[in-house]
Design an enzyme around this catalytic site. Structure first.
Site, PDB file in Angstrom:
ATOM      1  N   GLY A 291       0.799  -1.220   0.000  1.00  0.00           N
ATOM      2  CA  GLY A 291       0.000   0.000   0.000  1.00  0.00           C
ATOM      3  C   GLY A 291       0.826   1.261   0.000  1.00  0.00           C
ATOM      4  N   GLU A 317      -4.577  -1.080   7.017  1.00  0.00           N
ATOM      5  CA  GLU A 317      -5.861  -1.490   6.449  1.00  0.00           C
ATOM      6  C   GLU A 317      -6.344  -0.488   5.403  1.00  0.00           C
ATOM      7  OE1 GLU A 317     -10.417  -2.371   8.037  1.00  0.00           O
ATOM      8  OE2 GLU A 317      -9.128  -0.893   9.019  1.00  0.00           O
ATOM      9  N   LYS A 411      20.485   5.654   2.071  1.00  0.00           N
ATOM     10  CA  LYS A 411      20.841   5.962   3.462  1.00  0.00           C
ATOM     11  C   LYS A 411      21.514   4.781   4.157  1.00  0.00           C
ATOM     12  CE  LYS A 411      17.220   9.432   3.866  1.00  0.00           C
ATOM     13  NZ  LYS A 411      16.931   9.427   2.420  1.00  0.00           N
ATOM     14  N   ASN A 449      15.701   9.307  -2.719  1.00  0.00           N
ATOM     15  CA  ASN A 449      14.367   9.833  -2.471  1.00  0.00           C
ATOM     16  C   ASN A 449      13.506   9.751  -3.726  1.00  0.00           C
ATOM     17  OD1 ASN A 449      14.695  11.262   0.363  1.00  0.00           O
ATOM     18  ND2 ASN A 449      16.528  11.680  -0.830  1.00  0.00           N
ATOM     19  N   SER A 453       6.577  10.454  -2.812  1.00  0.00           N
ATOM     20  CA  SER A 453       6.339   9.275  -1.977  1.00  0.00           C
ATOM     21  C   SER A 453       5.836   9.687  -0.609  1.00  0.00           C
ATOM     22  CB  SER A 453       7.621   8.454  -1.844  1.00  0.00           C
ATOM     23  OG  SER A 453       8.624   9.207  -1.191  1.00  0.00           O
ATOM     24  N   ARG A 541      18.247  17.697  11.390  1.00  0.00           N
ATOM     25  CA  ARG A 541      17.532  16.903  12.381  1.00  0.00           C
ATOM     26  C   ARG A 541      18.388  15.727  12.824  1.00  0.00           C
ATOM     27  NH1 ARG A 541      12.373  16.045   8.610  1.00  0.00           N
ATOM     28  NH2 ARG A 541      14.112  15.497   7.254  1.00  0.00           N
ATOM     29  N   GLU A 544      20.438  13.165  10.447  1.00  0.00           N
ATOM     30  CA  GLU A 544      20.354  13.593   9.053  1.00  0.00           C
ATOM     31  C   GLU A 544      21.723  13.965   8.504  1.00  0.00           C
ATOM     32  OE1 GLU A 544      17.278  16.297   6.457  1.00  0.00           O
ATOM     33  OE2 GLU A 544      17.954  17.093   8.376  1.00  0.00           O
TER      34      GLU A 544
END
Length: 631
Positions: A291, A317, A411, A449, A453, A541, A544
């Site tokens: 999903g 779900e 990453k 990336n 997304s 952050r 990162e």
């Protein structure tokens, strides 16, 4: 019976043309006799008009001169007029010869009349169309938004014809880099100069919009034009590739505004379709994380190759519901099995493998948000990304799955955060399992990336723009690799058809992009100026990096037959290593973040937690950076 407006217009046009016949006939007589017509000839001429008018009138109707609209009179209409006049002239000549065998009607009159008639009928239609267009599209009423077309080739010419009939747009010029074309007219509109002068022409013509109609130009050239428009606050639209443009569909319906993908896209991916089809057709395929953005796109592209059955495994779900709804419409004939579950649930995995017997597994389920996994969720990142991979892979081996493809990330290269280290550890699990099995082929595919997304920076920026800003960027120098979701999924399938076992494929991610430039591009794409929506720097952050890497220091690569795929040779992992790491992964208690990082450094030697960075002061970026800059 009442006549409708169209019938009245046809009748009016017919009366006008008959009047033109009479005027042409009279003019021919006057010129033949230098405006002094002898009485016998004048009497004969008046008498013969009763034959000439019906002759021409019958030919006008026979050739369908009144089926078209004068507003859109064009070359085919002129050809039809010429044929009708020629036929009318021939019939008139025949009638005159039969009725008056002696030359009482000068033959010069019979030949001059159709010439005058063509001038009147053709000229009247051209004048009518020019007048209507002058008033409707750009004259006194100045209707339609002025627009420039970039390009002056075949696509631009076809587009210009449609714009001439549009009530919304008014074409004011073309720009093209071909010096041979500059200064000339295309469909009655001038090619004003080179593309580099587009901002000046747009200002002079008060054109806020341009249509980029160079679909056959290289991608890099198109990106330069898009960037030029954005830098100068010009709203750019694009005409798509020429494929299918001759199918009769209107060009204007295909025009769309440019988006961020137009600025970042690369040449279209070409995959080895026969090999991928041989891998997927008539197979039972399991996709975990089905999903998510990558998982769902993998499902779409797999479905296009007609698998026997597609098993979509997903924890969420709602995401699973969305996928089934979409596939019910897009792939109604596909045997789709939608399963809700956790990849760490071994009994469930065994039941799934036993019931459906998949031959291929694409493992896209993962926690991937770097800052979220760095604090308070480090152990959950390890359990989901590493233990989940291990459980699924071991069950796949026991049930004789032929091929297992792990979706990894850039990453994982020299990781500085828990998420990247957990993905590198998942790669190592697959490497170790490959050493212990000769039946299941394990492959890893790394990429950076993906535009649009779930959880990526672009949707976040779009939300911040919708709120009026500011856009938050961690650091002015932070860069990332980007690719589109379809491109990533296509290359994953391509890589999966090439692996022999244990490879780590890395995708060609192109050139890295500065995130601050990405933010500024989006601001301008949405029609705002730099001073209307600010960019604020918040500091890196936890975990990162400033720059992502695609290969670790101790890795080498080798090419593959596909130009956008390379194989990375990572540090070897022996099969016994897995037995050593499993007790740590199987702990049920939640471990604190510091302890997780400490253990990750033990199992992943290349993992070095990122140091704490101070937030830089706020400043404004000066250029787009994505594309070549003027000056």
């Amino acid at each position: 019976m009442r006549r409708n407006k169209g019938e009245w217009l046809q009748l009016a046009a017919f009366v006008f043309d008959l009047t033109a016949v009479a005027v042409s006939w009279a003019t021919a007589y006057l010129l033949r006799f230098e405006f002094v017509v002898p009485a016998p000839f004048a009497k004969t001429g008046l008498g013969m008009i009763g034959l000439v008018l019906p002759a021409y009138g019958a030919m006008f109707w026979s050739f369908g001169l009144y089926r078209g609209l004068w507003l859109f009179a064009s070359l085919p209409d002129l050809i039809r007029i010429i044929k009708a006049i020629a036929a009318g002239a021939a019939l008139s000549l025949a009638l005159v010869v039969v009725v008056h065998p002696v030359p009482s009607v000068p033959r010069s009159v019979l030949f001059m009349t159709p010439i005058f008639l063509l001038c009147i009928m053709g000229g009247a239609r051209a004048a009518y169309r020019a007048t209507k267009e002058f008033y409707r599209y750009g004259g006194l009423l100045a209707q339609g938004k002025p627009v420039l077309i970039v390009g002056a080739g075949g696509a631009a010419a076809l587009l210009a014809r449609e714009l001439a009939r549009s009530h919304e747009w008014r074409l004011v010029g073309f720009v093209d880099d071909d010096p041979v074309k500059q200064g000339r007219d295309l469909n009655g509109t001038q090619i004003v100069g080179p593309i580099s002068e587009l901002p000046r022409f747009a200002r002079e013509q008060k054109a806020d919009h341009v249509i980029v109609a160079i679909p056959s130009a290289p991608i890099e050239r198109q990106k330069e034009v898009f960037a030029l428009c954005i830098r100068n606050q010009i709203k750019a639209m694009v005409l798509p590739a020429l494929t299918g443009l001759d199918e009769g569909k209107p060009f204007l319906s295909r025009i769309r505004s440019i988006d961020l993908e137009d600025l970042l896209r690369r040449e279209a991916v070409s995959i080895d379709t026969p090999h991928v089809e041989a891998l997927l057709r008539d197979q039972v395929i399991l996709v975990t994380g089905a999903g998510g953005s990558i998982g769902s796109e993998l499902c779409r592209q797999i479905a296009a190759f007609s698998p026997r059955r597609l098993v979509a495994f997903e924890l969420s779900e709602f995401a699973l519901y969305q996928l089934t709804e979409e596939f019910g419409e897009s792939f109604p004939g596909l045997d789709l099995i939608a399963l809700a579950g956790d990849v760490k649930d071994v009994p469930l995995l065994e039941d799934v493998m036993g019931r459906f017997s998949p031959t291929l597994v694409f493992h896209a389920a993962a926690y991937k948000h770097v800052p979220l996994m760095e604090e308070h969720n480090a152990w959950q990142a390890v359990r989901n990304n590493v233990l989940g991979t291990c459980c699924l892979a071991q069950v796949a081996v026991r049930f004789h799955v032929r091929r297992f493809v792990l979706i990894s990330t850039d990453k994982a290269v020299n990781p500085t955060n828990v998420m990247g280290a957990s993905k590198r550890l998942a790669e190592m699990v697959c490497q170790a399992l490959q050493q212990g099995t000769g039946e299941t082929v394990f492959e890893t595919v790394r990429f950076g990336n993906v535009l649009g997304s779930d959880g990526s920076v672009v949707p976040k920026f779009q939300e911040q723009i919708a709120r009026g800003g500011p856009l938050t960027v961690t650091h002015p120098e932070v860069t990332r690799y980007f690719m589109t979701i379809p491109e990533a999924a296509q290359l994953v399938l391509q890589a999966s058809s090439m692996g022999q076992g244990g490879e780590i494929f890395m995708l060609d991610m192109g050139k890295p992009v500065k995130i601050v430039d990405l933010a500024q591009d989006l601001i301008r794409l949405y029609g705002f100026r730099d001073d209307q929506i600010k960019i604020v720097f918040t500091g890196l952050r936890p975990g990162e990096k400033l720059y992502e890497e695609l290969l670790a220091d101790d890795e080498t690569t080798r090419p593959t037959p596909h130009p956008k795929l390379r194989i990375a040779r990572a540090r070897e992992v022996e099969a016994p290593w897995l037995a050593e790491v499993m007790p740590w992964l199987l702990q049920t208690s939640n471990l604190p973040d510091d302890l997780v990082r400490e253990e990750l450094r033990r199992w992943v030697p290349e993992y070095e937690p990122a140091p704490t960075h101070e937030a830089p002061s706020e400043r404004r970026p000066q250029s787009l950076g994505l594309l070549p800059h003027d000056g």
